[in-house]
Design an enzyme around this catalytic site. Structure first.
Site, PDB file in Angstrom:
ATOM      1  N   THR A  97       1.467  -2.092  -1.972  1.00 22.64           N
ATOM      2  CA  THR A  97       0.717  -0.859  -2.199  1.00 22.64           C
ATOM      3  C   THR A  97       1.711   0.288  -2.197  1.00 22.64           C
ATOM      4  O   THR A  97       2.325   0.576  -1.159  1.00 22.64           O
ATOM      5  CB  THR A  97      -0.313  -0.637  -1.075  1.00 22.64           C
ATOM      6  OG1 THR A  97      -1.178  -1.772  -1.024  1.00 22.64           O
ATOM      7  CG2 THR A  97      -1.135   0.608  -1.335  1.00 22.64           C
ATOM      8  N   LYS A 172      -6.564   1.219  -6.565  1.00 23.41           N
ATOM      9  CA  LYS A 172      -6.466   0.924  -5.122  1.00 23.41           C
ATOM     10  C   LYS A 172      -6.566   2.217  -4.309  1.00 23.41           C
ATOM     11  O   LYS A 172      -7.300   2.294  -3.319  1.00 23.41           O
ATOM     12  CB  LYS A 172      -5.133   0.204  -4.871  1.00 23.41           C
ATOM     13  CG  LYS A 172      -4.678   0.155  -3.445  1.00 23.41           C
ATOM     14  CD  LYS A 172      -4.940  -1.166  -2.793  1.00 23.41           C
ATOM     15  CE  LYS A 172      -4.595  -1.101  -1.311  1.00 23.41           C
ATOM     16  NZ  LYS A 172      -5.103  -2.192  -0.552  1.00 23.41           N
ATOM     17  N   LYS A 247      -1.569   5.017   5.822  1.00 26.69           N
ATOM     18  CA  LYS A 247      -0.600   4.886   4.724  1.00 26.69           C
ATOM     19  C   LYS A 247      -1.286   5.092   3.366  1.00 26.69           C
ATOM     20  O   LYS A 247      -0.823   5.856   2.525  1.00 26.69           O
ATOM     21  CB  LYS A 247       0.049   3.493   4.757  1.00 26.69           C
ATOM     22  CG  LYS A 247       0.966   3.247   3.575  1.00 26.69           C
ATOM     23  CD  LYS A 247       1.316   1.801   3.335  1.00 26.69           C
ATOM     24  CE  LYS A 247       1.894   1.659   1.933  1.00 26.69           C
ATOM     25  NZ  LYS A 247       2.311   0.323   1.588  1.00 26.69           N
TER      26      LYS A 247
HETATM   27  P1  NAD Z   1       4.720  -6.651   6.448  1.00 30.87           P
HETATM   28  O1  NAD Z   1       5.526  -5.550   7.067  1.00 30.87           O
HETATM   29  O2  NAD Z   1       4.105  -7.675   7.302  1.00 30.87           O
HETATM   30  O3  NAD Z   1       5.629  -7.415   5.350  1.00 30.87           O
HETATM   31  C1  NAD Z   1       6.617  -6.819   4.569  1.00 30.87           C
HETATM   32  C2  NAD Z   1       7.825  -7.747   4.597  1.00 30.87           C
HETATM   33  O4  NAD Z   1       8.808  -7.233   3.693  1.00 30.87           O
HETATM   34  C3  NAD Z   1       8.492  -7.853   5.973  1.00 30.87           C
HETATM   35  O5  NAD Z   1       8.498  -9.215   6.382  1.00 30.87           O
HETATM   36  C4  NAD Z   1       9.906  -7.310   5.730  1.00 30.87           C
HETATM   37  O6  NAD Z   1      10.894  -7.988   6.491  1.00 30.87           O
HETATM   38  C5  NAD Z   1      10.065  -7.564   4.251  1.00 30.87           C
HETATM   39  N1  NAD Z   1      11.090  -6.760   3.598  1.00 30.87           N
HETATM   40  C6  NAD Z   1      11.309  -5.433   3.672  1.00 30.87           C
HETATM   41  N2  NAD Z   1      12.337  -5.089   2.857  1.00 30.87           N
HETATM   42  C7  NAD Z   1      12.763  -6.225   2.266  1.00 30.87           C
HETATM   43  C8  NAD Z   1      13.784  -6.537   1.325  1.00 30.87           C
HETATM   44  N3  NAD Z   1      14.583  -5.596   0.820  1.00 30.87           N
HETATM   45  N4  NAD Z   1      13.937  -7.806   0.940  1.00 30.87           N
HETATM   46  C9  NAD Z   1      13.123  -8.792   1.435  1.00 30.87           C
HETATM   47  N5  NAD Z   1      12.160  -8.561   2.320  1.00 30.87           N
HETATM   48  C10 NAD Z   1      11.977  -7.301   2.739  1.00 30.87           C
HETATM   49  O7  NAD Z   1       3.633  -5.908   5.547  1.00 30.87           O
HETATM   50  P2  NAD Z   1       2.285  -6.550   4.941  1.00 30.87           P
HETATM   51  O8  NAD Z   1       1.155  -6.285   5.855  1.00 30.87           O
HETATM   52  O9  NAD Z   1       2.592  -7.930   4.468  1.00 30.87           O
HETATM   53  O10 NAD Z   1       2.061  -5.580   3.688  1.00 30.87           O
HETATM   54  C11 NAD Z   1       2.817  -5.696   2.486  1.00 30.87           C
HETATM   55  C12 NAD Z   1       2.246  -4.743   1.456  1.00 30.87           C
HETATM   56  O11 NAD Z   1       0.865  -5.074   1.239  1.00 30.87           O
HETATM   57  C13 NAD Z   1       2.270  -3.273   1.885  1.00 30.87           C
HETATM   58  O12 NAD Z   1       2.580  -2.499   0.765  1.00 30.87           O
HETATM   59  C14 NAD Z   1       0.858  -3.027   2.380  1.00 30.87           C
HETATM   60  O13 NAD Z   1       0.462  -1.672   2.257  1.00 30.87           O
HETATM   61  C15 NAD Z   1       0.061  -3.921   1.437  1.00 30.87           C
HETATM   62  N6  NAD Z   1      -1.247  -4.366   1.967  1.00 30.87           N
HETATM   63  C16 NAD Z   1      -1.350  -4.839   3.246  1.00 30.87           C
HETATM   64  C17 NAD Z   1      -2.598  -5.269   3.716  1.00 30.87           C
HETATM   65  C18 NAD Z   1      -2.756  -5.806   5.119  1.00 30.87           C
HETATM   66  O14 NAD Z   1      -3.904  -5.956   5.567  1.00 30.87           O
HETATM   67  N7  NAD Z   1      -1.685  -6.116   5.838  1.00 30.87           N
HETATM   68  C19 NAD Z   1      -3.715  -5.205   2.878  1.00 30.87           C
HETATM   69  C20 NAD Z   1      -3.564  -4.758   1.576  1.00 30.87           C
HETATM   70  C21 NAD Z   1      -2.318  -4.340   1.123  1.00 30.87           C
END
Ligand code: NAD
Length: 303
Positions: A97, A172, A247
């Site tokens: 997102t 979204k 966010k």
């Molecule tokens: P998260 O923090 O659990 O996962 C993100 C991952 O990216 C982490 O494991 C981190 O180590 C990794 N990362 C960061 N930089 C990196 C790089 N350069 N190379 C490789 N890995 C890297 O976050 P999440 O909850 O999985 O959310 C991910 C996305 O999905 C976000 O944009 C969030 O807004 C969106 N989202 C989350 C939810 C939810 O309920 N968690 C729902 C809808 C959308």
């Protein structure tokens, strides 16, 4: 054709999404910076790559599921970046997102590098990611959408093509602005009802079948009781965490400013959730905003 998929970002969402792709028979090479994320993915059928570029070099599709726009743009660019590593005409799917502006920049970078791009943010949370029931909102070319659809179907139930570059992120951000505003409205109404001597169940029974009906009320009800599965019944464990709502409303505020839209309730919701996420609210379900409204109402009463 067997698809080789590079999956970058194996966190709360990306981990189970990558695992679902592997379960559907795709060859998934994953990469993350966090050892715990790597371990979960490896233990559940994802092959680990030594770097993001390594994962991308033989892939047909490169999926990113990263925290924010700056992470996506950084992962794409540079000598060791995904765009340089991938074969010409690779399909890039960004499921993170991020702002509409960053998403359009990402589309431009991908196209300039000789590849194809779709923005494909999701709703449905971790439960949807684990169960393969996410909704994908997709922006980009129709032909690329058709090609990506089976891949997205391995991770989701509803796949909607919303328009050109950035349209998925636009959908979204608009949807989540409705959600943030409506959760505050529902919570304020419950607190007002309580002050007026109305039981929560009575207000629910009326509003759920009247013009106040909405998802924040009938699915994610902010008071315990009327909807047994809502986070309010388990001490507001998310669900959808306050930090994520803050966010997403921040992205909405950015979009409102960029477009000059007079969205006063959206702006206020952004301010309310930003403050909420500075404290315990960050980790609680966003429906716990009702507790803040109750607490603030007490302070007002005593003043
Ligand atoms: P998260 O923090 O659990 O996962 C993100 C991952 O990216 C982490 O494991 C981190 O180590 C990794 N990362 C960061 N930089 C990196 C790089 N350069 N190379 C490789 N890995 C890297 O976050 P999440 O909850 O999985 O959310 C991910 C996305 O999905 C976000 O944009 C969030 O807004 C969106 N989202 C989350 C939810 C939810 O309920 N968690 C729902 C809808 C959308």
């Amino acid at each position: 054709m067997t698809k080789r998929i590079a999956f970058i970002g194996l966190g709360h969402m990306g981990g189970p999404m990558a695992v679902n792709l592997a379960k559907e028979g795709y060859m998934v090479e994953g990469f993350d910076l966090a050892p715990a994320a790597l371990e979960y993915a490896r233990d559940n059928g994802v092959t680990l790559a030594a770097s993001a570029a390594e994962a991308a070099k033989d892939a047909n599709v490169v999926i990113t599921m990263l925290p924010a726009g700056r992470h996506v743009l950084a992962a794409y660019q540079g000598e060791d970046g995904l765009l340089a590593a991938a074969k010409p005409n690779t399909l890039f799917l960004d499921c993170s997102t991020i702002s509409v502006e960053d998403s359009r920049t990402a589309h431009e970078l991908v196209q300039t590098a000789g590849h194809r791009c779709l923005d494909a943010p999701v709703s449905g949370g971790v439960v949807g990611a684990e169960g393969g029931t996410l909704t994908f909102m997709v922006g980009g070319d129709e032909a690329d959408f058709v090609e990506a659809k089976p891949v997205l179907e391995a991770m989701g139930k509803r796949i909607v093509h919303c328009g050109g570059p950035g349209a998925g992120q636009a959908a979204k951000v608009c949807n989540n602005m409705i959600l943030g505003v409506s959760m505050i409205a529902v919570s304020e109404a419950f607190v007002l009802g309580e002050r007026l001597g109305l039981s929560n169940q009575a207000l629910f029974d009326v509003a759920a079948n009247a013009s106040g009906q909405c998802w924040a009320l009938t699915t994610n009800c902010p008071v315990p009781g009327p909807v047994p599965a809502s986070p309010a019944n388990r001490d507001y464990r998310p669900g959808f965490a306050g930090a994520l709502m803050a966010k997403d409303l921040g992205l909405a505020a950015h979009a409102m400013e960029a477009t000059g839209v007079d969205a006063r309730l959206g702006s206020l919701a952004e301010e309310i959730y930003r403050r909420f996420a500075q404290g315990d609210g960050a980790e609680q379900d966003f429906s716990a905003i009702i507790n803040e409204i109750r607490a603030n109402s007490k302070t007002k009463e005593m003043a």
